[in-house]
Each structure stands twice: as structure tokens, then as C-alpha cells.
Design a protein around this motif. Structure first.
Motif, PDB file in Angstrom:
ATOM      1  N   VAL A  46       0.837  -1.203   0.000  1.00  0.00           N
ATOM      2  CA  VAL A  46       0.000   0.000   0.000  1.00  0.00           C
ATOM      3  C   VAL A  46       0.874   1.257   0.000  1.00  0.00           C
ATOM      4  N   ARG A  47       1.949   1.276   0.812  1.00  0.00           N
ATOM      5  CA  ARG A  47       2.841   2.441   0.879  1.00  0.00           C
ATOM      6  C   ARG A  47       3.557   2.660  -0.450  1.00  0.00           C
ATOM      7  N   ALA A  48       3.968   1.584  -1.122  1.00  0.00           N
ATOM      8  CA  ALA A  48       4.626   1.712  -2.429  1.00  0.00           C
ATOM      9  C   ALA A  48       3.657   2.311  -3.450  1.00  0.00           C
ATOM     10  N   ASN A  49       2.421   1.843  -3.423  1.00  0.00           N
ATOM     11  CA  ASN A  49       1.383   2.386  -4.297  1.00  0.00           C
ATOM     12  C   ASN A  49       1.182   3.881  -4.024  1.00  0.00           C
ATOM     13  N   ALA A  50       1.148   4.255  -2.751  1.00  0.00           N
ATOM     14  CA  ALA A  50       0.952   5.661  -2.383  1.00  0.00           C
ATOM     15  C   ALA A  50       2.105   6.527  -2.883  1.00  0.00           C
ATOM     16  N   LYS A  51       3.322   5.996  -2.873  1.00  0.00           N
ATOM     17  CA  LYS A  51       4.469   6.759  -3.356  1.00  0.00           C
ATOM     18  C   LYS A  51       4.313   7.071  -4.843  1.00  0.00           C
ATOM     19  N   VAL A  52       3.854   6.103  -5.598  1.00  0.00           N
ATOM     20  CA  VAL A  52       3.642   6.317  -7.036  1.00  0.00           C
ATOM     21  C   VAL A  52       2.546   7.356  -7.265  1.00  0.00           C
ATOM     22  N   VAL A  53       1.438   7.220  -6.556  1.00  0.00           N
ATOM     23  CA  VAL A  53       0.317   8.158  -6.703  1.00  0.00           C
ATOM     24  C   VAL A  53       0.764   9.575  -6.348  1.00  0.00           C
ATOM     25  N   ASP A  54       1.515   9.719  -5.254  1.00  0.00           N
ATOM     26  CA  ASP A  54       2.004  11.046  -4.854  1.00  0.00           C
ATOM     27  C   ASP A  54       2.916  11.649  -5.917  1.00  0.00           C
ATOM     28  N   ALA A  55       3.749  10.829  -6.542  1.00  0.00           N
ATOM     29  CA  ALA A  55       4.654  11.333  -7.578  1.00  0.00           C
ATOM     30  C   ALA A  55       3.875  11.868  -8.773  1.00  0.00           C
ATOM     31  N   TYR A  56       2.784  11.206  -9.129  1.00  0.00           N
ATOM     32  CA  TYR A  56       1.998  11.662 -10.275  1.00  0.00           C
ATOM     33  C   TYR A  56       1.092  12.837  -9.949  1.00  0.00           C
ATOM     34  N   LYS A  57       0.922  13.161  -8.680  1.00  0.00           N
ATOM     35  CA  LYS A  57       0.152  14.361  -8.335  1.00  0.00           C
ATOM     36  C   LYS A  57       0.878  15.606  -8.826  1.00  0.00           C
ATOM     37  N   LEU A  58       2.191  15.535  -8.911  1.00  0.00           N
ATOM     38  CA  LEU A  58       2.985  16.679  -9.367  1.00  0.00           C
ATOM     39  C   LEU A  58       2.773  16.969 -10.848  1.00  0.00           C
ATOM     40  N   ASP A  59       2.756  15.907 -11.661  1.00  0.00           N
ATOM     41  CA  ASP A  59       2.627  16.089 -13.106  1.00  0.00           C
ATOM     42  C   ASP A  59       2.315  14.745 -13.749  1.00  0.00           C
ATOM     43  N   LYS A  60       1.170  14.640 -14.360  1.00  0.00           N
ATOM     44  CA  LYS A  60       0.751  13.394 -14.995  1.00  0.00           C
ATOM     45  C   LYS A  60       1.250  13.284 -16.432  1.00  0.00           C
TER      46      LYS A  60
ATOM     47  N   SER B 237      10.139   7.991 -12.447  1.00  0.00           N
ATOM     48  CA  SER B 237      11.055   6.901 -12.117  1.00  0.00           C
ATOM     49  C   SER B 237      11.519   7.121 -10.682  1.00  0.00           C
ATOM     50  N   PHE B 238      11.983   6.062 -10.073  1.00  0.00           N
ATOM     51  CA  PHE B 238      12.357   6.120  -8.660  1.00  0.00           C
ATOM     52  C   PHE B 238      13.742   5.534  -8.481  1.00  0.00           C
ATOM     53  N   ARG B 239      14.520   6.161  -7.593  1.00  0.00           N
ATOM     54  CA  ARG B 239      15.853   5.652  -7.287  1.00  0.00           C
ATOM     55  C   ARG B 239      15.739   4.380  -6.445  1.00  0.00           C
ATOM     56  N   GLU B 240      16.673   3.482  -6.632  1.00  0.00           N
ATOM     57  CA  GLU B 240      16.665   2.222  -5.884  1.00  0.00           C
ATOM     58  C   GLU B 240      16.682   2.472  -4.381  1.00  0.00           C
ATOM     59  N   LEU B 241      17.418   3.475  -3.937  1.00  0.00           N
ATOM     60  CA  LEU B 241      17.501   3.787  -2.508  1.00  0.00           C
ATOM     61  C   LEU B 241      16.764   5.082  -2.177  1.00  0.00           C
ATOM     62  N   GLY B 242      15.698   5.352  -2.910  1.00  0.00           N
ATOM     63  CA  GLY B 242      14.899   6.549  -2.660  1.00  0.00           C
ATOM     64  C   GLY B 242      14.150   6.432  -1.337  1.00  0.00           C
TER      65      GLY B 242
END
Length: 140
Positions: A33-47, A52-57
Motif C-alpha cells: 500500500v505504501r509503495a502504491n501511495a508513493k507512485v500516486v504522490d509522484a503523479y500528483k505533481l505532473d501526470k 522513475s524512482f531511485r533504488e535507494l529513494g
């Protein structure tokens, strides 16, 4: 999957990817669920831009995945290797602030070290009556 299907909202993306992500990466339910939320939050900025996400982000943990044990100076945190208890270092001022912690905690890897960033509540000081000029911010 979010980019390919143009699915940028939490619940629709959850329905598309939850079981696949949980099983493929051997995550707990809450971490999926937290991983999904990270993706959703990233797309709130610009769809319009594929994210992309860093391996150690950094990743955000809620209280179901990370809990603070202030008296013992440890955090209990879920990892892919199971739940672990890890010591943390903080000064007395920071410990007092942690007692008012609320919400989520971010785990970040910065300069070869792990840091926990927590939101805390502090009381707003009473306003001070000012006479004369205290200073000028020139924005430089």
C-alpha cells in the motif's frame, strides 16, 4: 503500470497492482500500500511525465510499519527480512519533540547513512510585541 494504464488515483491503481506487487516483491500488505501511495504522490505533481524512482529513494512509513520506542532509543521497523529493532541517536531536544510526533515517518538514505524524518507538533509561542525594526530580509 500507472503510466502504461494512465491510472494515477490511489484506489484504482491499488486494484490494478496490489497483489502483483505484494507477491513479486514479497512485501507485507501495508508496504505494498505504501509503495502504491508513493507512485500516486509522484503523479500528483505532473501526470504528463513518466516517473522513475531511485533504488535507494526515500519511503514513507506509517505506524503499522514503523513504531518509535523512545525510552529504549529504538525503532521497530518492517523490512523484507522481517521486523527489526534498530537503535537511533537523538539529542534531548529532539527526544522531547519526538514525544509529539504525529503521522508518518520518512526513511531516507543520505550520504551513505539512513535518517528518519518525523513530523512533530510544537506549541506556537505567544506573540511578542515589537517596537522598532528587528531586521530586514533582502532575499539575498
Amino acid at each position: 503500470m500507472a503510466w502504461e494504464t494512465r491510472t494515477f488515483k490511489q484506489i484504482p491503481l491499488h486494484h490494478r497492482v496490489y497483489h502483483t506487487v505484494k507477491d513479486r516483491f514479497d512485501l507485507s500488505a501495508q508496504m505494498a500500500v505504501r509503495a502504491n501511495a508513493k507512485v500516486v504522490d509522484a503523479y500528483k505533481l505532473d501526470k504528463r511525465v513518466k516517473r522513475s524512482f531511485r533504488e535507494l529513494g526515500a519511503i514513507t512509513y506509517d505506524d503499522r510499519v514503523l513504531s518509535w520506542k523512545l525510552a529504549a532509543s529504538t525503532v521497530s521497523i518492517w523490512t523484507v527480512g522481517g521486523r527489526q529493532t534498530i537503535p537511533f541517536a537523538a539529542g534531548e531536544y529532539q527526544r522531547r519533540l519526538l514525544a509529539t510526533r504525529q503521522g508518518e515517518t520518512d526513511l531516507a538514505y543520505v550520504g551513505g547513512e539512513f535518517y528518519l524524518f518525523a513530523t512533530v507538533n510544537i506549541e506556537e509561542p505567544d506573540p511578542v510585541e515589537v517596537r522598532g525594526v528587528l531586521g530586514v530580509d533582502l532575499g539575498i
